[in-house]
Write an enzyme that holds these catalytic residues in place. Sequence first.
Site, PDB file in Angstrom:
ATOM      1  N   SER A 158      -2.102   0.689  -2.181  1.00 17.57           N
ATOM      2  CA  SER A 158      -2.206  -0.711  -2.613  1.00 17.57           C
ATOM      3  C   SER A 158      -1.592  -0.876  -4.003  1.00 17.57           C
ATOM      4  O   SER A 158      -0.439  -0.500  -4.230  1.00 17.57           O
ATOM      5  CB  SER A 158      -3.687  -1.118  -2.573  1.00 17.57           C
ATOM      6  N   ASP A 324      -3.246  -3.960   8.777  1.00 20.16           N
ATOM      7  CA  ASP A 324      -3.337  -4.388   7.377  1.00 20.16           C
ATOM      8  C   ASP A 324      -2.615  -5.723   7.233  1.00 20.16           C
ATOM      9  O   ASP A 324      -1.414  -5.816   7.442  1.00 20.16           O
ATOM     10  CB  ASP A 324      -2.687  -3.318   6.491  1.00 20.16           C
ATOM     11  N   HIS A 357      -6.485  -3.249   5.617  1.00 22.34           N
ATOM     12  CA  HIS A 357      -6.012  -2.679   4.347  1.00 22.34           C
ATOM     13  C   HIS A 357      -6.877  -1.501   3.900  1.00 22.34           C
ATOM     14  O   HIS A 357      -6.383  -0.520   3.352  1.00 22.34           O
ATOM     15  CB  HIS A 357      -6.024  -3.770   3.277  1.00 22.34           C
TER      16      HIS A 357
END
EC number: 2.3.1.46
Lengths: 380, 380
Positions: A158, A324, A357
């Site tokens: 991320s 995601d 995610h």
Amino acid sequence: MTISFPKDSVGLVIPQTMAFNEPLMLVCGKELAAGYQITYETYGILNPECNNAILICHALSGNHHAAGYHSYEDRKPGWWDNYIGPNKPIDTNRFFVVSLNNLGGCNGSTGPTSINPKTGKVYGASFPIVTVEDWVHSQARLADSLGIKQWAAVIGGSLGGMQAIQWAITYPDRLRHCIAIASAPKLSAQNIAFNEVARQAIVSDPDFFDGNFTEHNTVPKHGLGLARMVGHITYLSDDAMGQKFGRDLKNEKLNYDIYNVEFQVESYLRYQGEEFSGRFDANTYLLMTKALDYFDPASKHQGDLAKTLSEVTANFYLISFTTDWRFSPARSKEIVDALIAADKNVSYIEVDAPQGHDAFLIKIPRYQEALTTYLQRIAI
Amino acid sequence: MTISFPKDSVGLVIPQTMAFNEPLMLVCGKELAAGYQITYETYGILNPECNNAILICHALSGNHHAAGYHSYEDRKPGWWDNYIGPNKPIDTNRFFVVSLNNLGGCNGSTGPTSINPKTGKVYGASFPIVTVEDWVHSQARLADSLGIKQWAAVIGGSLGGMQAIQWAITYPDRLRHCIAIASAPKLSAQNIAFNEVARQAIVSDPDFFDGNFTEHNTVPKHGLGLARMVGHITYLSDDAMGQKFGRDLKNEKLNYDIYNVEFQVESYLRYQGEEFSGRFDANTYLLMTKALDYFDPASKHQGDLAKTLSEVTANFYLISFTTDWRFSPARSKEIVDALIAADKNVSYIEVDAPQGHDAFLIKIPRYQEALTTYLQRIAI
């Protein structure tokens, strides 16, 4: 009774803190005063050639405690313990792993909860905006201090992946591999929109006091909790939420009550918000969302990502997860395409995972394999 | 200077209000006192056979004003003016169209901003929970009063589509066609989660005063604004937001400021929140999100939607939009599949549209065609 840690754990870990004697010039134009500190942990042993060091970069609400335990009473290990340890994908028998809390954080490194040496007061709202580029510079200084001239790899998920990418751009000679997981080359309008909702939730909390809530002996718990609730929804896939909670009721039957929860998912979200607001700093949350918003390395080249990556020398490894929707596989592919266009070495895997995610934090066999195989091939 | 309305507009419209002399028993177990009112508008003329009436059901923040103008100074027509009018898909030359504000609303029908006849005070937080079933019953009473025994069609988008479906289940003989657009048979955990964030934003606003803010001469503007911001993100597709705003800056360059907007999308969202919080009632917003959460007609049949639909006699027409992620095409297909399993008449079209959930309000040629063609075939 003997208490012991799992065999594949790095075990008991003691965080370190390093202070820096030079001020740090920031992208925003302000300067972070000399004496700022970075808190970090290390796992494994730096080899005599100093070529087996791996840097772990954390995401929005992460910190330096990526693996192992801080005490024998610790119920939970570090946030990436699934992936860091002896014989784990990031194998501490082989690699020397460094994990830090970024500047602006609230877990030991200098941030809004620290004392500003110039005023003697808590920074609070006056802490300057920090960007991914600033973090990379600060991490480079940490590397210097640790005697690490070149990382075997810089790895992050991320927002952490963005730091890994920025490393390859800013310090091409200082890393051999860049591993960016569930990441993106820049935020989309929708990503920014969700961050803005989170920020507005925080700043409109009357306990926020323009960021100087510490002076008022309070904490903007509601706002920070709301911010976390919004964030949390974007970390999970619709399917994952459906499988975990569906429309399960909190009680046996509906109460037709507007204020109390009816569904388990509401209860779960409220808990996530409350738990988070008790342990995280609201100003840090604002800073981290801004760092996300500002990340856009290609903006220096009129949006041309391939050109932006033209000087990188690291080998890239991109990993994305099918469900995601915060940073979808398409976002990783943008980076892959740009690297191919720039004639760079890049490997890419899209892992089939229902978790959204959050998958980058979770033990998923295919993902474990993918990381293990890649890291085993890194020569040291 | 002569001011005139567009030729395909229903023109000047005067809302009507009807009061009901019987109390309404609600699903929540409470009773709405006799004397409650429903505000509505009609467009077109009811034919002598009384078989050309169409009911329009509104979504979360909608109201009775679906088409035409309330004055010559009106800048904007009703919310579905793109679809209702002479020679428009819902052709007022042919149909008599009825559009109402649902109970619990804040635009004329009895709701939290109305006076509770039992106390002489504003209902505020004491207004009972209303469900889609309750609305359908109240709409049936309105139909009775208007002399409409059977609707040619009941049509709605989003939460409005849920009402259309509920009509077909509750009053199978009272509608010939059920048209549900961008709808779902029930909310997913993620849908509920977003609603819960919106509700928490409202109830944690210190100006909310447990829903009795009117007595305190205030309005929970921040909370309601935040709720709208979250909602708004889910109404647009990621692509639509990207095309509309991308990463366009509000000013010429970045300011590295945590409190002011940097990107156009932030500015737009803040505006949406502020504008909405100035015109909508916070208690109504809570009620509408709850009505969404509670809608789950199949729950009476252990989740068996086909069984739930086994008694319907209406012809169904389902419309979904490719980029709608709030109620994706998959949710419409659940209804289509259940209808097929129940051996019912159903048509379905998935319209290629970049706008996300909001598409159901927007002029899209393929969607206009789809509605026009279907409605032209309805015999009257």
